[in-house]
Design a protein around this motif. Structure first.
Motif: not given
Length: 97
Positions: A14-19, A65-67, A72-73, A91-93
């Motif tokens: 999650x963190x790596x993907x967000x970065x 944009x994330x689920x 966490x976001x 924005x949370x899907x």
């Protein structure tokens, strides 16, 4: 039993993907010598990070944009905002259909 770590479709945490997502979003707003998004994505000069940050600050806001869960976001975005001084809109899907 601990919850399973959040994984994206490509296996990133999650963190790596967000970065990575933030970097990609920042790349779209960078006024630079690179002519296209592909050029910027492949650019590896020593000033790449500075160029991304400058472009994002000029743009004013980055949208993530994330689920991932809002908790966490929020933790990721607080750290990002504190480090770079760039506002992030989230924005949370839903993962539900």
């Amino acid at each position: 039993m601990a919850p399973a770590p959040v994984r994206t479709a490509n296996g990133l945490g999650g963190r790596r993907a967000a970065a990575l997502l933030a970097a990609i979003l920042l790349a779209g707003s960078v006024p630079s010598r690179a002519q296209t998004l592909a050029d910027l994505a492949n650019y590896s000069g020593p000033d790449r990070t500075q160029r991304l940050i400058a472009g994002a600050k000029k743009e004013g806001t980055v949208t993530l944009y994330s689920s991932a869960t809002l908790a966490d976001q929020s933790a990721i975005l607080r750290a990002f905002g504190a480090k770079y001084g760039i506002k992030v809109q989230q924005w949370r899907g839903s993962s539900e259909r």
